[in-house]
Write a protein that holds these residues in place. Sequence first.
Motif, PDB file in Angstrom:
ATOM      1  N   TYR A 148       0.896  -1.393   0.077  1.00 56.72           N
ATOM      2  CA  TYR A 148       0.035   0.077  -0.038  1.00 56.72           C
ATOM      3  C   TYR A 148       0.824   1.241   0.050  1.00 56.72           C
ATOM      4  O   TYR A 148       1.666   1.247   0.783  1.00 56.72           O
ATOM      5  CB  TYR A 148      -1.084   0.058   1.236  1.00 56.72           C
TER       6      TYR A 148
ATOM      7  N   GLN B   9      -0.480  -4.343   4.397  1.00 54.61           N
ATOM      8  CA  GLN B   9      -1.555  -4.586   3.237  1.00 54.61           C
ATOM      9  C   GLN B   9      -0.667  -4.338   1.669  1.00 54.61           C
ATOM     10  O   GLN B   9       0.203  -3.657   1.544  1.00 54.61           O
ATOM     11  CB  GLN B   9      -2.462  -3.272   3.124  1.00 54.61           C
TER      12      GLN B   9
ATOM     13  N   HIS C 109      -5.981  -7.466  -2.804  1.00 55.81           N
ATOM     14  CA  HIS C 109      -4.817  -7.687  -1.933  1.00 55.81           C
ATOM     15  C   HIS C 109      -4.919  -8.405  -0.611  1.00 55.81           C
ATOM     16  O   HIS C 109      -6.156  -8.839  -0.412  1.00 55.81           O
ATOM     17  CB  HIS C 109      -4.397  -6.030  -1.595  1.00 55.81           C
TER      18      HIS C 109
ATOM     19  N   LEU D  47      -4.405  -8.366   3.390  1.00 54.93           N
ATOM     20  CA  LEU D  47      -4.320  -7.359   4.503  1.00 54.93           C
ATOM     21  C   LEU D  47      -4.245  -8.435   5.670  1.00 54.93           C
ATOM     22  O   LEU D  47      -5.124  -9.380   6.148  1.00 54.93           O
ATOM     23  CB  LEU D  47      -5.812  -6.806   4.644  1.00 54.93           C
TER      24      LEU D  47
ATOM     25  N   CYS E  22      -9.167 -11.195   4.981  1.00 55.33           N
ATOM     26  CA  CYS E  22      -8.958 -11.305   3.507  1.00 55.33           C
ATOM     27  C   CYS E  22      -9.985 -12.033   2.734  1.00 55.33           C
ATOM     28  O   CYS E  22     -10.154 -11.786   1.675  1.00 55.33           O
ATOM     29  CB  CYS E  22      -7.771 -12.031   3.143  1.00 55.33           C
TER      30      CYS E  22
END
Length: 447
Positions: free
Chosen positions: A208, A227, A244, A246, A260
């Motif tokens: 991120y 992330q 993605h 997390l 997720c």
Amino acid sequence: MNKQYDVVIVGGGPAGINAAIAAGRMNVTVLLVERYGFLGGMSTAAMVYPWMTFHDYKGRQVIKGIAEEIVGRLQEQGASPGHLRDTIGFVRTVTPYKQEEYKLLALEMAKEAGVDILLHSFVDEVKVSGNSIESIVLSTKSGRMTIEGKTFIDCTGDGDLCHLAGAKMQVGRVDDGLTQPMTMKFRMNGVDLDAVKKYMIDHPDEFYSKSLIEEIKSGVHPLTVVQGFYPQWKKAGLPINRDHVLFFTGPGEDEVLINCSRVQGYDGTKAEDLTKAEFEGRKQVFMLAEFFKEYVPGFEKAGIASIAPQIGVRETRRILGEYVLTAEDVTNGTKFEDRIAMSAYPIDIHDPKKDYVTFAEVGGDGTFDIPYRCLLPKEIENVLAAGRCISTTHEAFATTRLTPSAMATGQAAGTAASIAVKEGVRPKDINISSLQKILKDNDVILD
């Protein structure tokens, strides 16, 4: 246990816990009703972890009160490190905690405040006379039980009490009524977090954009949130509608909480939908665990440590209150004369159908107010709402749903309900200045 109370609170999650403690400390008789055998709501039953955020982007703490007292007592027990920097930079801080210790502490603090607690009890009927609730009927192991109250607080998250009382409710988006997806959270242990950090430092472009990579590298802040791993997620091609990875570190040194899974298209107020969602969510957990072990550096020897007792439900019903908080109120950083809480969490909407999250920052000075009118359903006069089911739009709900905000509105509701009982008036008719003074004295409203 009595059958008549000054204040009856339905739902023992973060809002209900704080409402009960606040009301008990006002020296009125209080009953807290909870469907599970423990308190904590989504924080324990769905393993929503960590709490985020108690601070604005500048680091100013905007939520304190009983919520901060809980954090402090958890710290004293070694069950929380307190407020730490969010290392993806989405919000200022996150607050890790040990859920088992929180379950016990919540019970202890409620008992210290003189609150009666009834677990394993589910509200399935509300008896209304005119525009007021007279009593609620609980389904319990020992049969059905009727509880009378002067004032009630709906802290069910799903607005069950207000719904059963006949209050007008709102659900999801205006155009189609769809709600944010559910998530089945789980923990993995045996994680090599040093390997995770090394990969992040070596491949910053895979994470991120706001991630505090340099601070993690220098050791200024401990790793709290990750992330990214975008290439790994894309390569795996899992049938989960997100883009993605997390996860949150702790509370164990080799442990993480995985956020997720994404279970879309179900209604969290319907038993049939919840059943399907639980099944789908648990299938995703095992799929995700294998993905982490195969694709994510540091997880090669990791395994599932625990799975949440129930799927996490982000959004269901909200009351239609005397005021409906809007996205514009959040993005403008609006201040209200009848404010009873503040928040600095941004709008964070997990799309009901697609794979993305809609984000909007808090405007103004970085905080917005939650007005007292958002706790007051229009039709029922002796009930307040707190936590997830307060009066907001779908968009504004995407910030007020967070745990610290729920704690703050819970304390405000418990205080207001007690004032109404003592003054013999409806919650909507209490003196707002008197309520605000108590909340200021207890660090709920901060200057």
